[in-house]
Write a protein that holds these residues in place. Structure first.
Motif, PDB file in Angstrom:
ATOM      1  N   ASP A   1     -77.754-149.332 -38.295  1.00  0.00           N
ATOM      2  CA  ASP A   1     -76.742-149.565 -37.264  1.00  0.00           C
ATOM      3  C   ASP A   1     -76.049-150.915 -37.432  1.00  0.00           C
ATOM      4  OD1 ASP A   1     -76.963-147.108 -36.066  1.00  0.00           O
ATOM      5  OD2 ASP A   1     -78.450-147.749 -34.585  1.00  0.00           O
ATOM      6  N   ASN A   2     -76.746-151.909 -37.971  1.00  0.00           N
ATOM      7  CA  ASN A   2     -76.081-153.178 -38.263  1.00  0.00           C
ATOM      8  C   ASN A   2     -74.954-152.982 -39.274  1.00  0.00           C
ATOM      9  OD1 ASN A   2     -77.193-156.053 -37.280  1.00  0.00           O
ATOM     10  ND2 ASN A   2     -78.899-154.615 -37.246  1.00  0.00           N
ATOM     11  N   ILE A   3     -75.232-152.243 -40.350  1.00  0.00           N
ATOM     12  CA  ILE A   3     -74.207-151.982 -41.358  1.00  0.00           C
ATOM     13  C   ILE A   3     -73.098-151.104 -40.784  1.00  0.00           C
ATOM     14  CG2 ILE A   3     -73.717-150.931 -43.597  1.00  0.00           C
ATOM     15  CD1 ILE A   3     -75.266-153.434 -43.947  1.00  0.00           C
ATOM     16  N   LEU A   4     -73.495-150.085 -40.014  1.00  0.00           N
ATOM     17  CA  LEU A   4     -72.510-149.187 -39.432  1.00  0.00           C
ATOM     18  C   LEU A   4     -71.530-149.946 -38.538  1.00  0.00           C
ATOM     19  CD1 LEU A   4     -71.481-146.290 -39.012  1.00  0.00           C
ATOM     20  CD2 LEU A   4     -73.081-146.092 -37.085  1.00  0.00           C
ATOM     21  N   LEU A   5     -72.047-150.852 -37.719  1.00  0.00           N
ATOM     22  CA  LEU A   5     -71.169-151.633 -36.845  1.00  0.00           C
ATOM     23  C   LEU A   5     -70.209-152.494 -37.653  1.00  0.00           C
ATOM     24  CD1 LEU A   5     -73.613-152.718 -34.001  1.00  0.00           C
ATOM     25  CD2 LEU A   5     -71.631-151.210 -33.768  1.00  0.00           C
ATOM     26  N   ALA A   6     -70.696-153.050 -38.757  1.00  0.00           N
ATOM     27  CA  ALA A   6     -69.824-153.857 -39.608  1.00  0.00           C
ATOM     28  C   ALA A   6     -68.709-153.007 -40.203  1.00  0.00           C
ATOM     29  CB  ALA A   6     -70.638-154.517 -40.719  1.00  0.00           C
TER      30      ALA A   6
ATOM     31  N   SER B   1     -65.770-140.886 -31.782  1.00  0.00           N
ATOM     32  CA  SER B   1     -67.011-140.878 -32.581  1.00  0.00           C
ATOM     33  C   SER B   1     -66.817-140.211 -33.940  1.00  0.00           C
ATOM     34  CB  SER B   1     -68.129-140.163 -31.802  1.00  0.00           C
ATOM     35  OG  SER B   1     -68.380-140.799 -30.584  1.00  0.00           O
ATOM     36  N   ARG B   2     -65.731-140.565 -34.608  1.00  0.00           N
ATOM     37  CA  ARG B   2     -65.445-139.950 -35.901  1.00  0.00           C
ATOM     38  C   ARG B   2     -66.020-140.730 -37.079  1.00  0.00           C
ATOM     39  NH1 ARG B   2     -58.992-139.215 -34.694  1.00  0.00           N
ATOM     40  NH2 ARG B   2     -59.124-137.428 -33.260  1.00  0.00           N
ATOM     41  N   THR B   3     -66.622-141.896 -36.805  1.00  0.00           N
ATOM     42  CA  THR B   3     -66.954-142.785 -37.911  1.00  0.00           C
ATOM     43  C   THR B   3     -68.376-142.634 -38.427  1.00  0.00           C
ATOM     44  OG1 THR B   3     -67.549-144.533 -36.335  1.00  0.00           O
ATOM     45  CG2 THR B   3     -65.292-144.508 -37.153  1.00  0.00           C
ATOM     46  N   ARG B   4     -69.342-142.297 -37.578  1.00  0.00           N
ATOM     47  CA  ARG B   4     -70.740-142.334 -38.007  1.00  0.00           C
ATOM     48  C   ARG B   4     -70.999-141.384 -39.177  1.00  0.00           C
ATOM     49  NH1 ARG B   4     -75.287-144.460 -35.384  1.00  0.00           N
ATOM     50  NH2 ARG B   4     -77.230-143.799 -36.356  1.00  0.00           N
ATOM     51  N   GLY B   5     -70.622-140.110 -39.019  1.00  0.00           N
ATOM     52  CA  GLY B   5     -70.855-139.157 -40.091  1.00  0.00           C
ATOM     53  C   GLY B   5     -70.056-139.491 -41.336  1.00  0.00           C
ATOM     54  N   ARG B   6     -68.817-139.919 -41.138  1.00  0.00           N
ATOM     55  CA  ARG B   6     -67.935-140.230 -42.255  1.00  0.00           C
ATOM     56  C   ARG B   6     -68.450-141.420 -43.051  1.00  0.00           C
ATOM     57  NH1 ARG B   6     -62.284-141.768 -40.115  1.00  0.00           N
ATOM     58  NH2 ARG B   6     -62.464-139.663 -39.252  1.00  0.00           N
ATOM     59  N   GLN B   7     -69.114-142.350 -42.391  1.00  0.00           N
ATOM     60  CA  GLN B   7     -69.522-143.588 -43.059  1.00  0.00           C
ATOM     61  C   GLN B   7     -70.999-143.601 -43.442  1.00  0.00           C
ATOM     62  OE1 GLN B   7     -68.055-146.301 -40.038  1.00  0.00           O
ATOM     63  NE2 GLN B   7     -66.189-146.697 -41.192  1.00  0.00           N
ATOM     64  N   HIS B   8     -71.702-142.487 -43.216  1.00  0.00           N
ATOM     65  CA  HIS B   8     -73.140-142.449 -43.527  1.00  0.00           C
ATOM     66  C   HIS B   8     -73.411-142.812 -44.983  1.00  0.00           C
ATOM     67  CE1 HIS B   8     -77.309-141.126 -43.702  1.00  0.00           C
ATOM     68  NE2 HIS B   8     -76.990-140.422 -44.768  1.00  0.00           N
TER      69      HIS B   8
ATOM     70  N   VAL C   1     -72.915-146.505 -45.655  1.00  0.00           N
ATOM     71  CA  VAL C   1     -73.997-147.318 -45.096  1.00  0.00           C
ATOM     72  C   VAL C   1     -75.195-147.302 -46.029  1.00  0.00           C
ATOM     73  CG1 VAL C   1     -75.671-147.536 -43.224  1.00  0.00           C
ATOM     74  CG2 VAL C   1     -73.289-147.016 -42.695  1.00  0.00           C
ATOM     75  N   MET C   2     -75.594-146.113 -46.469  1.00  0.00           N
ATOM     76  CA  MET C   2     -76.773-145.990 -47.330  1.00  0.00           C
ATOM     77  C   MET C   2     -76.547-146.647 -48.689  1.00  0.00           C
ATOM     78  SD  MET C   2     -78.852-144.640 -45.268  1.00  0.00           S
ATOM     79  CE  MET C   2     -80.282-144.151 -46.253  1.00  0.00           C
TER      80      MET C   2
END
Length: 244
Positions: A97-102, A115-122, A125-126
């Motif tokens: 979540d730290n990386i996701l927020l960045a 809420s379009r970003t979490r799945g798109r940016q998974h 992030v990894m």
């Protein structure tokens, strides 16, 4: 044309002149180190480059744009990113979540609302976590990391927006010798897409990763050149290395 150019930078605090006509040039994909005794003006120069301080006099240009009076936010949008010495990760959140927020800081408000970003940016992030050898800790709280690992996490966060220039202020402070060695290894690949300005007291570390060094003493530029040139500079040896 240099990526960053600072000319005639002076900074006065009351009766104290922290910087006196300092200058710095950094090219694309160059790692540039700032060294000097305590109180020489390294961190003040870094803050003037990052926008945390406005020079009393002088000019800072980035990507051929005068950014002297830009705020830190405006500089970030232009392609600069900064990590100060004190770690500022969000300790109760996971590394993920730290990386996701960045990353989400680069997203539009509309994407965030829906809420379009979490799945798109998974995947991104990894990838960032893997790049900094933290992927196995992805869903641990950041507070559970060692000091060195927290520094790596914050560097990863600073790089999340793919800046053209990263500024690091003493990133290896408090690290073990092994953590310092690994930090150097982790930074090398970013040269493919990012320049670096780094303030560091560990001379062995900074000599190993930097293309050029600038030496400050009492707010003035003492010398600037390749690592070999700085090591051979008699004035630097006399004024700086004997104090270190």
């Amino acid at each position: 044309m240099p990526l960053l150019e600072a000319v005639g930078i002076s900074k006065v605090f009351g009766k104290l002149t922290a910087l006196d006509n300092a200058a710095l040039t950094v090219d694309e994909k160059e790692f540039h180190g700032l060294i000097g005794p305590n109180g020489s003006g390294k961190s003040t120069l870094m803050k003037c480059l990052a926008g945390a301080e406005v020079p009393t006099q002088g000019k800072v240009s980035f990507a051929n744009t005068d950014i002297t009076t830009f705020t830190p936010t405006e500089r970030a949008r232009a392609g600069m990113s900064l990590k100060f010495q004190i770690t500022s990760v969000l300790p109760t959140l996971t590394l993920y979540d730290n990386i996701l927020l960045a990353l989400q800081a680069q997203s539009s408000l509309l994407d965030l609302v829906f809420s379009r970003t979490r799945g798109r940016q998974h995947e991104q992030v990894m990838t960032m976590l893997a790049q900094f050898r933290l992927v196995d800790r992805a869903f641990d709280a950041a507070a559970a990391l060692s000091h060195g690992q927290q520094q790596w996490l914050e560097i990863a966060m600073a790089l999340a927006g793919r800046p053209r220039l990263l500024l690091l202020d003493e990133p290896t402070g408090g690290m073990s010798l092994e953590e310092r060695r690994v930090t150097g290894e982790l930074l090398q690949p970013i040269k493919q897409h990012c320049s670096l300005i780094i303030v560091e007291h560990d001379l062995d570390f900074i000599r190993d990763i930097c293309d050029r060094l600038t030496v400050l003493d009492q707010g003035r530029i003492l010398a600037s050149g390749t690592v070999a040139q700085i090591q051979a500079n008699a004035h630097v040896q006399e004024i700086y290395l004997r104090r270190a």
